[in-house]
Design a protein around this motif. Structure first.
Motif, PDB file in Angstrom:
ATOM      1  N   VAL A  74     118.457  63.683  -6.648  1.00 21.95           N
ATOM      2  CA  VAL A  74     119.033  64.835  -6.207  1.00 21.95           C
ATOM      3  C   VAL A  74     118.904  65.977  -7.230  1.00 21.95           C
ATOM      4  N   THR A  75     118.293  66.929  -7.065  1.00 22.94           N
ATOM      5  CA  THR A  75     118.469  68.131  -7.965  1.00 22.94           C
ATOM      6  C   THR A  75     119.269  69.328  -7.477  1.00 22.94           C
ATOM      7  N   VAL A  76     119.546  70.303  -8.096  1.00 26.49           N
ATOM      8  CA  VAL A  76     120.282  71.399  -7.466  1.00 26.49           C
ATOM      9  C   VAL A  76     119.237  72.409  -6.501  1.00 26.49           C
ATOM     10  N   ALA A  77     118.027  71.851  -6.746  1.00 29.08           N
ATOM     11  CA  ALA A  77     117.295  72.714  -5.641  1.00 29.08           C
ATOM     12  C   ALA A  77     117.565  71.892  -4.387  1.00 29.08           C
ATOM     13  N   ASP A  78     118.019  70.868  -4.277  1.00 36.05           N
ATOM     14  CA  ASP A  78     118.077  70.266  -2.921  1.00 36.05           C
ATOM     15  C   ASP A  78     119.568  70.583  -2.218  1.00 36.05           C
ATOM     16  N   LEU A  79     120.227  71.502  -2.950  1.00 35.94           N
ATOM     17  CA  LEU A  79     121.676  71.663  -2.580  1.00 35.94           C
ATOM     18  C   LEU A  79     121.757  73.132  -2.037  1.00 35.94           C
ATOM     19  N   TRP A  80     122.770  73.537  -1.282  1.00 34.62           N
ATOM     20  CA  TRP A  80     122.698  74.746  -0.709  1.00 34.62           C
ATOM     21  C   TRP A  80     123.680  75.772  -1.808  1.00 34.62           C
TER      22      TRP A  80
END
Length: 103
Positions: A74-80
């Protein structure tokens, strides 16, 4: 993820339940992301009532520290990404259960 204190150990939210937060946000340097509770996102953003309280909010000192907690998949790009005004509103309404992650 660092463990949030149980809501019975804090007075940050006057309407808090006694279980672990159903919504958890993480932050680094003024940016915040949703890591738990996507099913509540619409209500949270709409400034209405009905989302579970409190909202967990974990501050990380650096992006690498956050990435270590997220893990390799998981990366921050995957998060809202959550707008700072939403965080300010939640803080003003005393809906955040805030902790700082260890460095």
């Amino acid at each position: 993820m660092p463990e949030l204190p149980s809501t019975s150990q804090t007075e940050s939210s006057p309407t808090a339940s006694t279980s672990d937060p159903e919504i958890v946000l993480v932050s680094v340097g003024g940016e915040a992301w949703l890591v738990k509770g996507e099913e509540h996102l619409d209500v949270l953003l709409a400034h209405t009532t009905g989302f579970p309280l409190p909202v967990g909010f974990i501050h990380f000192p650096t992006r690498p520290a956050l990435q270590r907690e997220l893990g390799p998949d998981v990366t921050v790009a995957d998060l809202w990404l959550i707008h700072p005004a939403i965080i300010d509103r939640l803080r003003a309404d005393r809906h955040l259960l805030e902790i700082t992650a260890p460095a």
